[in-house]
Design a protein around this motif. Sequence first.
Motif: not given
Length: 412
Positions: A1-6
């Motif tokens: 699953m793709q993760k999003t990083i700030l």
Amino acid sequence: MQKTILVIGTYDTKDPELNFVAETIQKMGGAVIEMDVSVLGDPSRPVTISKHDVAAAAGKTIQEAIDAGDENHAMQIMALGASKLTAQLYAEGRIHGMIALGGTMGTDLALDCARALPVGVPKYVVSTVAFSPLIPPDRLSADIQMILWAGGLYGLNDICMATLSQAAGAVYGAALAVVPPKPGQPVIGMMSFGSSALKYMVHLRQPLVDRGFSVAVFHGTGMGGMAMESLTEQGYFAAVLELAVAEIGNIMVGSAVNAGANRMTAAARRGTPIIAAPGFGDMIDFPTWAPVPERFRNRPYHAHNRLIASASLTGPERRDLAREVARRLKPSTGPVHFVLPTQGVHAWDTEGMPAHDPDALAEMVEGYRAEMTDPIQLSVVECHINDLAFSTRVLEIIDGWIADGTIRMDRR
């Protein structure tokens, strides 16, 4: 699953570096949300969250930040807005971790953003002052990760890119691999030292697990106290077992081995149930590699390893520590129970060991008897802190609190 990083930073001064981090994460299959926390300049291209958005989250405009008078005040405005937006993005499920870049200014802001995220959310700070004494323990979140930004003050270079690519890989890998805390399970926070010195954690952990708790044991060497205090502030614990107090003594004498001036205050403010005890309440810790302060040079001294060493307190100093511990516990809006063992507070104070001092121990016991008064409940146990009888009394108190609903078994 793709993760999003700030990705957080001042895009007016570190645009190439921040873009490099974002591109590195994207090459690994991740997504990014970019937040510009600069004040004066602009990024080379639009970012997801502009500096105007950040200032607005703090109830200000960029012009008001500029008009604040100096860059310190301006960046405090941006830090407030950035930390609020970080918390909001996580609450909305839009991010799975954060990475921030900075010198002293950017690091100052990044520490606030990291503290806005709960434990288990990867939070990485790439900083020119990582591991520096400039960063006080109480500014650090419990599971923050920092990497020294060597050669990264201005512009991309081979050393800088090596550091930034490691950090980008670390935060994205952590977001993929993290096992988050179980929702709903009550957690006990316990302060201790290693089992060679304090045995109660060995006696207590499994019985607490059997009662349905997750048990987190923290090492009282400054950073451990910082982590425990940070999580306590977040309301993470059903109860805290403040069974070792050396960090408070260290604060009192100015030792670097401390967790900040507010140590042992968060539970009292929140009303979290507290069981306390005087573990290691007769020793002061110092870095082994530094000179022993003159005041402690002629006292019993134990070099635990090449990092940390301890020197004994006198009887009157132990009374002073008892008074300070009581001062921190008494404002509590929740229940506080102090368990006082009369025959010793760690393995090194037993007969034949370097810190054995029966007269000073007796004075310490009398000090705690005198100071642990209402609203603190006091149990005096005629044993050593490492004896099973001590841990049995702690469990009896916990069982009573479970029975009367003081400790909630559903974490909310």
